[in-house]
Scaffold this motif. Structure first.
Motif, short mmCIF file in Angstrom:
data_model
loop_
_atom_site.label_atom_id
_atom_site.label_comp_id
_atom_site.label_asym_id
_atom_site.label_seq_id
_atom_site.Cartn_x
_atom_site.Cartn_y
_atom_site.Cartn_z
N ASN A 218 0.43 -1.51 -0.47
CA ASN A 218 0.13 0.18 -0.28
C ASN A 218 0.85 1.13 -0.40
OD1 ASN A 218 -2.30 -1.39 0.15
ND2 ASN A 218 -1.98 -1.65 2.14
N SER A 219 1.89 1.35 -0.31
CA SER A 219 3.04 2.39 -0.83
C SER A 219 2.56 3.26 -1.92
CB SER A 219 4.53 2.18 -0.90
OG SER A 219 4.93 1.09 -2.14
N ILE B 105 1.83 -0.52 -9.13
CA ILE B 105 2.13 -1.50 -8.50
C ILE B 105 2.30 -2.74 -7.54
CG2 ILE B 105 4.14 0.35 -9.03
CD1 ILE B 105 4.59 1.20 -6.15
N LYS B 106 3.55 -2.78 -7.44
CA LYS B 106 3.57 -4.14 -7.27
C LYS B 106 2.28 -3.74 -5.26
CE LYS B 106 8.15 -4.99 -4.69
NZ LYS B 106 8.84 -5.96 -4.21
N ASP B 107 1.71 -5.05 -4.42
CA ASP B 107 1.10 -4.97 -3.08
C ASP B 107 0.36 -3.91 -2.79
OD1 ASP B 107 2.78 -7.05 -2.30
OD2 ASP B 107 4.13 -5.95 -1.68
N GLY B 108 -0.26 -3.64 -4.01
CA GLY B 108 -1.51 -2.13 -4.06
C GLY B 108 -1.10 -1.39 -3.93
N GLY B 109 0.56 -0.63 -4.43
CA GLY B 109 0.93 0.52 -4.16
C GLY B 109 0.83 1.19 -5.92
N PHE B 110 1.09 3.10 -5.66
CA PHE B 110 1.28 4.02 -6.63
C PHE B 110 2.52 3.75 -6.77
CE2 PHE B 110 -3.56 4.12 -5.12
CZ PHE B 110 -3.83 2.98 -5.68
N TYR B 111 2.99 4.56 -8.59
CA TYR B 111 4.28 5.07 -8.59
C TYR B 111 3.43 6.32 -9.42
CZ TYR B 111 8.83 5.96 -9.82
OH TYR B 111 10.19 6.67 -10.20
N MET C 160 -5.63 14.02 -6.09
CA MET C 160 -6.79 14.39 -6.26
C MET C 160 -7.38 13.78 -6.64
SD MET C 160 -7.18 18.52 -5.19
CE MET C 160 -9.37 18.29 -4.47
N GLU C 161 -7.36 13.66 -8.01
CA GLU C 161 -8.31 12.58 -8.81
C GLU C 161 -8.87 11.43 -8.95
OE1 GLU C 161 -7.48 11.87 -13.25
OE2 GLU C 161 -8.47 13.73 -13.56
N SER C 162 -6.68 10.43 -8.45
CA SER C 162 -6.75 9.44 -7.95
C SER C 162 -7.92 8.80 -6.56
CB SER C 162 -4.91 8.90 -8.47
OG SER C 162 -5.32 9.51 -9.28
N GLY C 163 -7.75 9.56 -5.65
CA GLY C 163 -7.93 9.61 -4.22
C GLY C 163 -6.88 9.53 -3.55
N ILE C 164 -5.88 9.73 -3.87
CA ILE C 164 -4.60 10.07 -3.08
C ILE C 164 -4.72 10.71 -1.82
CG2 ILE C 164 -2.22 9.46 -3.13
CD1 ILE C 164 -2.18 8.73 -5.52
N GLU C 165 -4.49 9.73 -0.27
CA GLU C 165 -4.28 11.47 0.38
C GLU C 165 -3.46 10.97 0.94
OE1 GLU C 165 -8.27 9.75 2.40
OE2 GLU C 165 -9.60 10.54 1.27
N ASN C 166 -2.25 10.05 0.98
CA ASN C 166 -1.34 9.40 1.45
C ASN C 166 -0.03 9.36 0.68
OD1 ASN C 166 -2.04 9.33 4.52
ND2 ASN C 166 -3.57 8.11 4.07
N ILE C 167 1.43 10.32 0.80
CA ILE C 167 2.08 9.62 0.23
C ILE C 167 3.22 9.27 1.25
CG2 ILE C 167 4.37 10.46 -0.43
CD1 ILE C 167 1.92 11.30 -2.83
N THR C 168 3.54 7.92 0.69
CA THR C 168 4.97 7.36 1.54
C THR C 168 6.40 7.80 1.55
OG1 THR C 168 3.11 5.10 1.10
CG2 THR C 168 4.93 4.94 2.26
N THR C 169 6.53 7.56 -0.17
CA THR C 169 8.05 8.22 -0.05
C THR C 169 7.98 8.99 -1.55
OG1 THR C 169 8.61 5.83 0.54
CG2 THR C 169 10.11 7.05 -0.68
N ILE C 170 8.82 10.22 -1.17
CA ILE C 170 8.98 11.29 -2.00
C ILE C 170 10.47 11.25 -2.48
CG2 ILE C 170 8.92 13.40 -2.86
CD1 ILE C 170 7.87 14.19 -0.16
N LEU C 171 10.54 10.69 -4.03
CA LEU C 171 11.95 10.35 -4.18
C LEU C 171 11.68 11.47 -5.38
CD1 LEU C 171 11.31 5.96 -5.65
CD2 LEU C 171 12.23 7.68 -3.76
N TRP C 172 13.19 12.30 -5.01
CA TRP C 172 13.33 13.41 -5.72
C TRP C 172 15.21 12.95 -6.28
CZ3 TRP C 172 15.92 18.76 -2.17
CH2 TRP C 172 15.88 19.83 -3.59
N PHE C 173 14.23 13.31 -7.87
CA PHE C 173 16.24 13.29 -8.86
C PHE C 173 16.36 14.32 -9.28
CE2 PHE C 173 12.70 9.55 -9.21
CZ PHE C 173 13.52 9.20 -9.21
#
Length: 396
Positions: free
Chosen positions: A3-4, A46-52, A79-92
């Motif tokens: 769920n990440s 992505i795997k285990d029900g998470g999003f990237y 908001m459109e995708s119903g995402i309310e929490n961010i697990t990790t921010i990858l800053w490239f």
């Protein structure tokens, strides 16, 4: 990482899309994306029900340009995708010893993700540097320090792909093992599981303390716009008016059934059996005729024999009809109307609509409008429209 939700930000060409494949995203185009694709925000499963969340590249120059639109678009997509929490921010980022303006804007965006969150967004951030471990990377960290409350838990991953190294690279010449290469930040594209393992080690604890976006509505102190400051258009629409956004033509009232003609009585069948017959005339006049003619003439008198109405058997030819009906359709008096009209305007249902109202609120156009818009540019203040006045919002 069950769920990440991983948010990838940074400039184009720094490995955001490639990293999506490391986490299990499918159908990711690497290295030959069109401009429209690089400008698109994509939420990969992505795997285990998470999003990237793969985002467009931030502007690499020191000018402002379109970064504000990019940031707002990222929020809208979440908001459109119903995402309310961010697990990790990858800053490239790329190796740089300067805290240039573009890095400062990106760091400010990371900080804004936790605007209404009690924790520190940098605790869930990993700075991914496209460069070997010996490269200078002070610039992005210095830019982050200007915005962050603390960088103590901020992870860092310096990565070079072995396949992209030049033939004369020292890492190729040394014939190092994968473990040895990984110590120098060099990973093989053919060994994605090693890259994933490195990310997962840096993401430890992120799932337990996700960044809550906590979208709120706040009204600008200068203009009518009321939204989350992170979603607001860059400039104000200073003066507003109410209007009806859509109109439609309708008839007044409700559809009812009527009989357009009056009612009357009639017989449903014909009058039958009426006849005339001769009967003996016993009047003095008839007897006089008989006496004068010595009985040779025996005048009779005609007598009318009445008939009857075949429908109701009434023998009165002038009797009121036995059936109560309407002139228009000859249906029974108690039957429903044969024609549909609107009881407000009395128009037939097939006639052209006679009345214009607001399609949204169903009120007359001379009533107060149901939606607000800018008096100056007539935009109805959608969040996707920039303000028309070059004045920044002021949110409390």
């Amino acid at each position: 990482m069950p769920n990440s939700c991983i948010l990838a930000i940074g400039n184009t060409g720094n490995g955001k899309s490639f990293t999506a494949t490391i986490f299990g995203a499918k159908d990711v185009r690497i290295g030959h994306s069109t401009k429209s694709e690089t400008d698109t925000i994509t939420v990969h499963n992505i795997k285990d029900g998470g999003f990237y969340i793969d985002t467009p590249g931030f502007d690499d120059s020191d000018e402002h340009k379109d970064d504000e639109d990019t940031k707002r678009s990222i929020f809208f997509k979440m908001m459109e995708s119903g995402i309310e929490n961010i697990t990790t921010i990858l800053w490239f980022v790329t190796p740089d010893d300067r805290a240039k303006a573009s890095y400062k804007r990106q760091a400010k965006f990371i900080e804004s993700l936790a605007k209404y969150y009690n924790g520190n967004a940098w605790d869930n951030t990993i700075i991914v540097t496209k460069g070997a471990s010996d490269s200078n990377n002070a610039g992005p960290r210095d830019a982050a320090r200007e915005m962050a409350t603390s960088l103590l838990k901020t992870g860092e991953f310096r990565i070079l792909l072995f396949e992209n190294l030049p033939p004369k690279s020292v890492y190729r010449k040394m014939h190092l093992s994968s473990d040895e290469l990984n110590e120098y930040g060099v990973f093989k594209e053919s060994e994605p599981e090693r890259i994933l393992a490195k990310y997962e080690s840096l993401m430890e604890g992120h799932v337990e303390r996700p960044i809550a976006l906590k979208i709120r509505k706040v009204k600008c102190l200068k203009c009518p716009e009321e939204t989350d400051p992170r979603l607001a258009s860059p400039n104000c629409h200073l003066d507003s008016e109410f209007f009806h956004p859509n109109t439609e033509s309708v008839h007044q009232g409700n559809v009812i059934d009527i009989h357009p003609a009056s009612d009357f009585y009639k017989h449903s069948d014909s009058y039958v059996g009426a006849t005339t017959r001769n009967v003996f005339d016993n009047s003095p006049q008839a007897w006089t005729v008989r006496a004068v003619t010595f009985g040779r003439i025996n005048p009779d008198r005609p007598e009318f024999v009445p008939g009857y109405w075949n429908c109701c058997k009434n023998n009165d030819a002038n009797a009121l009809g036995c059936k109560h009906i309407y002139h228009c359709c000859e249906r029974a008096y108690s039957s429903s109307g044969c024609e549909k009209i609107y009881d407000g305007c009395k128009h037939k249902v097939w006639e052209t609509a006679c009345h214009t109202i607001c399609k949204n609120c169903k009120k007359k156009l001379d009533d107060i409008g149901c939606k607000s818009r800018c008096k100056n540019c007539k935009h109805d203040n959608p969040l996707s429209i920039k303000g028309c006045i070059d004045v920044s919002h002021k949110f409390p």
